[in-house]
Scaffold this motif. Structure first.
Motif, PDB file in Angstrom:
ATOM      1  N   LYS A 156       0.829  -1.208   0.000  1.00 14.54           N
ATOM      2  CA  LYS A 156       0.000   0.000   0.000  1.00 14.54           C
ATOM      3  C   LYS A 156       0.863   1.258   0.000  1.00 14.54           C
ATOM      4  O   LYS A 156       0.533   2.247  -0.664  1.00 14.54           O
ATOM      5  CB  LYS A 156      -0.930  -0.007   1.218  1.00 14.54           C
ATOM      6  N   VAL A 157       1.971   1.219   0.736  1.00 14.20           N
ATOM      7  CA  VAL A 157       2.885   2.365   0.741  1.00 14.20           C
ATOM      8  C   VAL A 157       3.479   2.574  -0.650  1.00 14.20           C
ATOM      9  O   VAL A 157       3.591   3.704  -1.135  1.00 14.20           O
ATOM     10  CB  VAL A 157       4.007   2.176   1.783  1.00 14.20           C
ATOM     11  N   VAL A 158       3.866   1.486  -1.310  1.00 12.06           N
ATOM     12  CA  VAL A 158       4.406   1.583  -2.668  1.00 12.06           C
ATOM     13  C   VAL A 158       3.390   2.249  -3.595  1.00 12.06           C
ATOM     14  O   VAL A 158       3.737   3.153  -4.370  1.00 12.06           O
ATOM     15  CB  VAL A 158       4.779   0.186  -3.214  1.00 12.06           C
ATOM     16  N   LEU A 159       2.139   1.822  -3.525  1.00 13.58           N
ATOM     17  CA  LEU A 159       1.106   2.393  -4.392  1.00 13.58           C
ATOM     18  C   LEU A 159       0.866   3.872  -4.076  1.00 13.58           C
ATOM     19  O   LEU A 159       0.673   4.678  -4.992  1.00 13.58           O
ATOM     20  CB  LEU A 159      -0.194   1.591  -4.252  1.00 13.58           C
ATOM     21  N   ASP A 160       0.908   4.223  -2.792  1.00 13.12           N
ATOM     22  CA  ASP A 160       0.736   5.627  -2.398  1.00 13.12           C
ATOM     23  C   ASP A 160       1.889   6.482  -2.923  1.00 13.12           C
ATOM     24  O   ASP A 160       1.673   7.574  -3.470  1.00 13.12           O
ATOM     25  CB  ASP A 160       0.657   5.749  -0.874  1.00 13.12           C
ATOM     26  N   VAL A 161       3.102   5.999  -2.744  1.00 11.85           N
ATOM     27  CA  VAL A 161       4.284   6.729  -3.207  1.00 11.85           C
ATOM     28  C   VAL A 161       4.252   6.891  -4.728  1.00 11.85           C
ATOM     29  O   VAL A 161       4.574   7.963  -5.261  1.00 11.85           O
ATOM     30  CB  VAL A 161       5.567   5.997  -2.761  1.00 11.85           C
ATOM     31  N   ALA A 162       3.877   5.840  -5.427  1.00  7.37           N
ATOM     32  CA  ALA A 162       3.809   5.907  -6.889  1.00  7.37           C
ATOM     33  C   ALA A 162       2.809   6.974  -7.332  1.00  7.37           C
ATOM     34  O   ALA A 162       3.079   7.751  -8.254  1.00  7.37           O
ATOM     35  CB  ALA A 162       3.430   4.540  -7.457  1.00  7.37           C
ATOM     36  N   ARG A 163       1.664   7.008  -6.663  1.00  5.73           N
ATOM     37  CA  ARG A 163       0.657   8.017  -7.004  1.00  5.73           C
ATOM     38  C   ARG A 163       1.176   9.427  -6.742  1.00  5.73           C
ATOM     39  O   ARG A 163       1.019  10.331  -7.575  1.00  5.73           O
ATOM     40  CB  ARG A 163      -0.620   7.766  -6.199  1.00  5.73           C
ATOM     41  N   GLU A 164       1.818   9.628  -5.598  1.00  5.06           N
ATOM     42  CA  GLU A 164       2.342  10.946  -5.243  1.00  5.06           C
ATOM     43  C   GLU A 164       3.443  11.404  -6.201  1.00  5.06           C
ATOM     44  O   GLU A 164       3.565  12.597  -6.493  1.00  5.06           O
ATOM     45  CB  GLU A 164       2.887  10.913  -3.813  1.00  5.06           C
ATOM     46  N   GLN A 165       4.242  10.464  -6.676  1.00  6.32           N
ATOM     47  CA  GLN A 165       5.378  10.784  -7.543  1.00  6.32           C
ATOM     48  C   GLN A 165       5.035  10.750  -9.029  1.00  6.32           C
ATOM     49  O   GLN A 165       5.900  10.995  -9.865  1.00  6.32           O
ATOM     50  CB  GLN A 165       6.530   9.818  -7.268  1.00  6.32           C
ATOM     51  N   GLY A 166       3.793  10.415  -9.350  1.00  5.70           N
ATOM     52  CA  GLY A 166       3.395  10.353 -10.750  1.00  5.70           C
ATOM     53  C   GLY A 166       3.950   9.156 -11.492  1.00  5.70           C
ATOM     54  O   GLY A 166       4.075   9.178 -12.727  1.00  5.70           O
ATOM     55  N   ILE A 167       4.271   8.093 -10.760  1.00  7.33           N
ATOM     56  CA  ILE A 167       4.773   6.868 -11.379  1.00  7.33           C
ATOM     57  C   ILE A 167       3.572   6.032 -11.818  1.00  7.33           C
ATOM     58  O   ILE A 167       2.718   5.702 -10.986  1.00  7.33           O
ATOM     59  CB  ILE A 167       5.648   6.061 -10.399  1.00  7.33           C
ATOM     60  N   PRO A 168       3.461   5.688 -13.093  1.00  3.26           N
ATOM     61  CA  PRO A 168       2.290   4.921 -13.552  1.00  3.26           C
ATOM     62  C   PRO A 168       2.257   3.514 -12.969  1.00  3.26           C
ATOM     63  O   PRO A 168       3.298   2.864 -12.814  1.00  3.26           O
ATOM     64  CB  PRO A 168       2.463   4.892 -15.076  1.00  3.26           C
ATOM     65  N   VAL A 169       1.045   3.069 -12.621  1.00  2.00           N
ATOM     66  CA  VAL A 169       0.841   1.732 -12.050  1.00  2.00           C
ATOM     67  C   VAL A 169      -0.317   1.058 -12.774  1.00  2.00           C
ATOM     68  O   VAL A 169      -1.341   1.684 -13.048  1.00  2.00           O
ATOM     69  CB  VAL A 169       0.513   1.807 -10.543  1.00  2.00           C
TER      70      VAL A 169
END
Length: 203
Positions: A120-133
């Motif tokens: 969940k932290v990875v997904l949150d960080v990706a969203r905050e950093q604009g990393i596509p998931v």
């Protein structure tokens, strides 16, 4: 000397007996030293699946024993599980992410895995950093197309994968960059995020 420990708690139900005449449940606790893990880890992928992937139950502890034997024999940190079509869901104790060459993160959808805290932290960080998931299972057959990949769990946080074996499809392990990959970037971002929300237990 300072040391870190892993604490595992198991809550049972419908266990009323002489030892639990009133409660009807037990709380079991297991404490062990937290093992030192390499900065990058070797893993191996095998065809397997959990019966109830969204639930952490005792049955899984029994079911995974054969895969743990595979893990020990292969001398790897983790075993990844994939289905008949090659779709990777998760590891025995970790969540798994593959990263495409365009920087997109791939990981199994929530309904197919036990969604861990660090995932969940990875997904949150990706969203905050604009990393596509993309919440879709990475396919082991597309291993050569990945820029990097990593596993994550509460005891490991994020661990970039150094080499990944898939004996059903290839005789050698796929090697990954030892620095500078997107997996390394995610590792650092997650570590920063966890530190920013942590509080010291001592003054």
């Amino acid at each position: 000397a300072d040391a870190e420990y892993q604490v595992t708690m198991l809550l049972t139900c419908n266990t009323t007996g002489d030892h639990t005449p009133d409660r009807g449940f037990d709380v079991l606790t297991f404490v062990q030293p937290l093992q030192t893990i390499e900065s990058m880890v070797p893993v191996e992928a095998h065809r397997a699946a959990r019966r109830n992937p969204t639930i952490k139950d005792v049955q899984w502890v029994n079911d995974r024993q054969q895969l743990e034997e595979v893990q020990n024999k292969a001398k790897v940190n983790e075993v990844l599980m994939y289905d008949a079509s090659g779709e990777i869901t998760e590891g025995l104790q970790t969540n798994f992410f593959a990263i495409l060459k365009d920087g997109t993160l791939l990981t199994a959808p929530d309904q197919r895995v036990l969604s861990g805290t660090v995932r969940k932290v990875v997904l949150d960080v990706a969203r905050e950093q604009g990393i596509p998931v993309r919440l879709e299972c990475p396919n082991i057959k597309e291993l050569e197309e990945w820029e990097s990949c990593f596993i994550c769990s509460t005891s490991r946080l994020v661990k970039p994968i150094r080499e990944l074996g898939a004996p059903e499809f290839r005789t050698t392990r796929r090697q990954f960059a030892t620095s500078g990959s997107m997996a390394h970037r995610v590792e650092e971002l997650v570590l920063q995020a966890i530190r920013s929300h942590s509080e010291s237990l001592v003054d």
